[in-house]
Design an enzyme around this catalytic site. Structure first.
Site, PDB file in Angstrom:
ATOM      1  CG  ASP A 110      -1.980  -1.056   1.214  1.00  0.00           C
ATOM      2  OD1 ASP A 110      -2.419  -1.426   0.114  1.00  0.00           O
ATOM      3  OD2 ASP A 110      -2.388  -1.509   2.295  1.00  0.00           O
ATOM      4  CG  ASP A 124      -6.632  -1.434  -1.474  1.00  0.00           C
ATOM      5  OD1 ASP A 124      -6.879  -2.647  -1.644  1.00  0.00           O
ATOM      6  OD2 ASP A 124      -5.723  -1.017  -0.736  1.00  0.00           O
TER       7      ASP A 124
END
Length: 150
Positions: A110, A124
């Site tokens: 991330d 995401d």
């Protein structure tokens, strides 16, 4: 078209994660807009908000199940429900992007950091956008059916 969207999500997601991994170290944060938006390299062993850490087999099974269901139901979605079809393509692309990470390394990379929200990635964004498209279609599809009955 749906396979192109899925492929584009996976390619952009994997390229962006590769770029972050080769140009940053975990935990490093670079401000883009100070105290608002940063690029922060995080290794996430869990799901959204870090829940269910280190449950990789569970996440892979759920993603594969979701992909199978998407493939099964996609052909049954009417052609004029383009937003629904787009949403499912985005969901599938995001799921594939994150599953690739989980299978290869046991965690998800991330890096988008809005400082008021957990750090996230391209996959995401695709998943959340896909869910939004599906929900929007279901709400307005239901509404249009109700109006046709009256």
């Amino acid at each position: 078209m749906p396979i192109l969207i899925l492929a584009a999500v996976v390619i952009i997601d994997q390229y962006s994660k590769h770029y972050i991994q080769t140009h940053m170290l975990p935990g490093i944060s670079l401000p883009v807009i100070d105290n608002i938006f940063h690029i922060t390299y995080v290794l996430n062993p869990g799901a959204a908000f870090g829940i269910l850490e280190n449950q990789q087999a569970f996440f892979v099974i759920i993603a594969l199940l979701m992909l199978c269901l998407s493939a099964y139901f996609f052909s049954r979605i009417p052609q004029n429900f383009r937003l629904m079809r787009l949403g499912i393509s985005l969901l599938a692309g995001g799921a594939v992007g994150n599953v690739i990470d989980r299978v290869q390394t046991g965690y998800v990379v991330d890096f988008f950091d809005l400082r008021i929200w957990p750090v996230f990635n391209v996959a995401d964004i695709a998943i959340v956008t896909g869910v939004g498209c599906v929900i929007y279609t279901l709400v307005f599809m239901s509404f249009s059916f109700e109006n046709q009955e009256n």
